[in-house]
Design an enzyme around this catalytic site. Structure first.
Site, short mmCIF file in Angstrom:
data_model
loop_
_atom_site.label_atom_id
_atom_site.label_comp_id
_atom_site.label_asym_id
_atom_site.label_seq_id
_atom_site.Cartn_x
_atom_site.Cartn_y
_atom_site.Cartn_z
N CYS A 129 -2.98 -38.86 -20.61
CA CYS A 129 -2.23 -38.00 -19.68
C CYS A 129 -2.55 -36.53 -19.95
O CYS A 129 -2.75 -35.75 -19.01
CB CYS A 129 -0.73 -38.25 -19.84
SG CYS A 129 -0.19 -39.89 -19.36
N CYS B 286 23.38 -3.38 -4.91
CA CYS B 286 22.97 -3.44 -6.33
C CYS B 286 22.65 -4.89 -6.72
O CYS B 286 21.63 -5.16 -7.36
CB CYS B 286 24.07 -2.90 -7.22
SG CYS B 286 24.47 -1.16 -6.99
N ASP C 34 35.25 -46.16 -2.19
CA ASP C 34 35.04 -47.40 -2.90
C ASP C 34 36.39 -48.12 -3.02
O ASP C 34 37.44 -47.48 -3.02
CB ASP C 34 34.47 -47.09 -4.29
CG ASP C 34 34.26 -48.35 -5.11
OD1 ASP C 34 33.60 -49.27 -4.61
OD2 ASP C 34 34.79 -48.41 -6.23
#
Length: 790
Positions: free
Chosen positions: A17, A84, A484
């Protein structure tokens, strides 16, 4: 000119890799990269082009690897208006792979960056070079913001008193003039007194204005300095040259004094907007009673370590998170849950820092200290929410970026056009000064964040934690809420209601097999079966070759024979047909039915019942009355789901939904249109919570659900959903009001000033009060109250 960067890369599993990343990067012109697999870092030598740096990181990510990001919070000083904050944001975002958000109200900057490309010192140096102050904020713990603000307020008060004393002679002549008293100070005296006010009393305005201009920007201070300086130098020229023109010394003096008064009032009001967070920070005690070699020693809370044993006496606050070893007492956890009723704590119970021990002595082992306590996590979440920006704020930021240059252009046009039309240069000059003074972008910068600070602080005190400002903004737009069933609409504490053994099967044998199959599961249904068997004195049988299929069932070997436990659907998928008569009868009673088999044959059924939450019906009714569609989502069978939905008053439901399919069910509902919320508590709800526009996590639920939700309901009460939506609506209402106040000053004031109908002193007073009115209006949000339990 080259630049060397060294930063971490994630996702490398082998040296191949690393070689692949090197190859990809070295194909790019002007890039030389070397990757160290052992340290998981990439060193890149390239030119200083931002595009090249972005291209390097983009190439790494495109290849399937990750470039780790970090974040830092900075405390900013010296900001005077929204311009600012916008300027600092712009300066920081010029750095490669950096995303900065600056909040004027909290005086904080939140910066996400790639380590190795930038760091905290780089950001601080950039901010200080622009003329502001910056320092790192300790993550999740109290900092010196309140003390710094208090010191700044005291300094501003002393400054205002000085200006007031110097201004009194000017105010006296302005007050007496309408009554015919022609009191007028000599010109030279006005020149001297006004000079002290202009160049000593307003020195910080000049400094900030110069810093802004030096950095290539312009802010409110530039407008004020330009306006008052024009008035002063025009009047000074009249005095010195003995011209026969009116003097405007009192205008500049009054404007500077009124601005100081406005800042004084604004500073005090802004400090009160953080009261919700301050109240949380004060909950943790400073000392802990730690046992050392059997003796109790008082230590600063910061010195307590994980594993230390500490004692909490009656009436004291728990210093850190811990687990009770000895003792029993009731602990008030209102700071965490908003619930006033104390909770019984005994051996094995968890206690949390900042909660209050009421009547007994507890001895506990520290499990979470410093930044790892529940209180610290709550404080961090509230700080992040207060420092984040709502969508509406981004529009305000874009306006602020062009506001000051636009005002300067209007003032210049007012002077030129006024002189050309009237031929009166003095009148035109005064009108231009009024334009410069009335136009204050400060209130624009405070309109949104101050309301968010108050709203999120209120929520924290009531057990409602908003993860960011977007969640606070989206909650009031919800059109559909999906809930749920188990642990959300119901109490999540099911109990065994029926044990129906098959022909020739002993009840004890059925429970022993069921207990053996469920003994290692944390699912509420499994715990209910195990608890029922244990209460009946039945021990689980030994098992081997255990396999679990989430949302369906489990299989294992018991006494050398295969055994199965799960839903009737799970059994059918395994070619086993339980008694449909028993299943149908129990499901029609609203019960959840579990079938058990051994050696390929059905041996019985176990039915469980989970009661609705006491506030479920009222919550669903209130949501529907508010025009929000309510749906129920469950993995239970359709018959049981229909009964629970009917009891709760839910019109729509989806049954038989596997844990992995819940997120897709939410996305399907979202595709139908509207803004979708999801309320859940378990691990299997986490993907659905993340998929929803607004995810509500019941606070007693799993930690992963809390991590993925947008709003955490610490009370574990459904009415908290109503409170979260109500607070969201109240906060957004205040934001709209604030933006109206901020814009109306300029919409009305600028034309009046441009046409010479607004005295510069009145313009200064209006400008000073615009910010005060916005912050004060935000503080009125404290009148919001949560729903009362009945």
């Amino acid at each position: 000119m080259s630049q060397t960067l060294n930063f971490p890369v994630g996702g490398m599993s082998c040296s191949a890799c690393a070689a692949r990343i090197e190859k990809i990067l070295n194909r790019q012109d002007g890039v030389h990269a070397s990757v160290n697999f052992a340290t998981q870092r990439v060193q890149v030598v390239l030119d200083t082009s931002v595009a090249t740096i972005n291209a390097v990181v983009a190439a790494i990510r495109k290849a399937g690897f990750t470039v780790d990001e970090s974040s830092v919070d900075l405390s900013i000083s010296g900001m005077s208006c929204a311009a600012c904050a916008a300027r600092i944001e712009k300066i920081l975002n010029r750095l490669p792979l950096t995303q900065a958000s600056v909040n004027l109200a909290t005086e904080r900057a939140h910066i996400v960056f790639v380590p190795g490309i930038a760091d905290g010192d780089t950001f601080i140096a950039r901010i200080e070079k622009a003329g502001f102050g910056a320092s790192l904020v300790n993550d999740g713990m109290p900092d010196d913001t309140h003390a710094r603000r208090l010191a700044a307020w005291r300094a501003e008060r002393a400054h205002f008193v000085l200006l007031l004393i110097l201004s009194l002679p000017f105010f006296a002549q302005m007050v007496l003039m309408p009554f015919g008293a022609m009191y007028m100070m000599p010109g030279w005296l006005q020149l001297v007194l006004a000079g002290v006010v202009q160049f000593y009393g307003a020195r910080h305005l000049y400094q900030r204005a110069w810093n802004a201009l030096r950095g290539g920007g312009a802010n409110m201070d530039v407008l004020v300095v330009m306006g008052t300086s024009i008035a002063y130098f025009f009047s000074a020229t009249v005095v010195i040259a003995h011209l026969h023109q009116p003097l405007y010394f009192e205008a500049g003096v009054a404007i500077i004094t009124l601005i100081s008064l406005g800042r004084l009032m604004e500073a005090r009001a802004r400090d009160r907007t953080s009261a919700g967070l301050e109240s949380l920070l004060k909950l943790q005690p400073r000392l802990a009673h730690v046992l050392v070699n059997g003796a109790m020693v008082d230590r600063p809370v910061a010195d307590v370590r994980v594993g230390d044993i500490f004692v909490v006496r009656p009436g004291e606050s728990v210093p850190v998170d811990g687990q009770v070893r000895e003792g029993a007492s009731e602990v008030n956890e209102a700071m965490l849950t908003g619930e006033s009723m104390p909770t019984l704590k005994q051996a094995g119970s968890r206690v949390f820092g900042g909660t209050i021990n009421t009547n007994g002595m507890l001895r506990a082992t520290a499990t979470g200290v410093g930044h790892d306590t529940a209180l610290a996590h709550i404080v961090k979440m509230v700080e992040q929410a207060q420092g984040s920006k709502a969508h509406v704020q981004r529009l305000v930021d874009r306006i602020s970026n062009i506001f000051v240059p636009t005002v300067i252009a209007i003032a210049l046009a007012t002077f030129v056009m006024g002189w050309l039309v009237t031929g009166n240069a003095t009148w035109s000059l005064v009108s231009a000064v009024s334009v410069l003074v009335i136009a204050c972008p400060c209130s624009l910068g405070l309109a949104t964040p101050t309301a968010i600070m108050v709203g999120t602080g209120l929520g924290a005190r009531c057990g409602i934690l908003f993860r960011n400002a977007d969640a606070l903004e989206r909650a009031q737009k919800l059109t559909t809420i999906i809930m749920d069933k188990t642990g959300t609409l119901t109490e999540g504490r099911p109990t065994v209601s029926d044990v129906v053994p098959g022909p020739g099967i002993d009840t004890g044998r059925l429970l022993a097999i069921a207990c053996a199959l469920e003994q290692d599961s944390e699912h509420p249904l499994a715990r209910a079966i195990v608890d029922h068997a244990t209460a009946a004195g039945i021990s689980p049988l030994p098992v081997s070759d255990f396999h679990a299929m989430p949302g369906m069932g489990v299989t294992a070997m018991i006494d050398g024979a295969p055994a199965c436990l799960g839903s009737p659907r799970f059994m059918a998928d395994h070619g086993i047909a339980p008694d449909d008569t028993v299943t149908t009868r129990l499901e029609q009673e609203g019960k959840t039915v579990i079938a058990v088999t051994a050696n390929g044959q059905p041996i019985g059924h176990i039915a469980l019942l989970d009661r609705l939450r006491p506030d479920a019906i009222r919550t669903v009714s209130a949501l529907k009355a508010a025009g929000i569609r309510v749906m129920m989502l469950t993995g239970d069978n359709p018959r049981s789901a229909a009964i629970v939905a009917k009891q709760a008053g839910v019109d729509d439901f989806m049954a038989g939904v596997l844990p992995g399919d819940k997120a897709q069910a939410v996305r399907t509902c979202h595709d139908q249109g509207g803004v979708v919320g999801m309320v859940g508590d378990g691990i299997n709800d986490a993907p659905a919570l993340a998929a929803a526009d607004v995810g509500f996590a019941i606070g007693a639920g799993a930690a992963i659900a809390l991590d993925t939700a947008d709003i955490v309901l610490m009370k574990s009460e459904l009415t908290s959903v109503l409170d979260a939506i109500s607070l969201s609506r109240a906060t957004l209402s205040k934001i709209r009001q604030n933006l109206f106040f901020a814009f109306i000053y300029n919409i009305l004031g600028l034309p009046l000033a441009a046409f010479g109908l607004l005295n510069p002193i009145v313009a200064g007073a209006a400008m000073a009060m615009s910010s005060v009115s916005v912050v004060s209006n935000s503080l009125l949000l404290n009148r919001w109250k949560p729903h009362r339990q009945t």
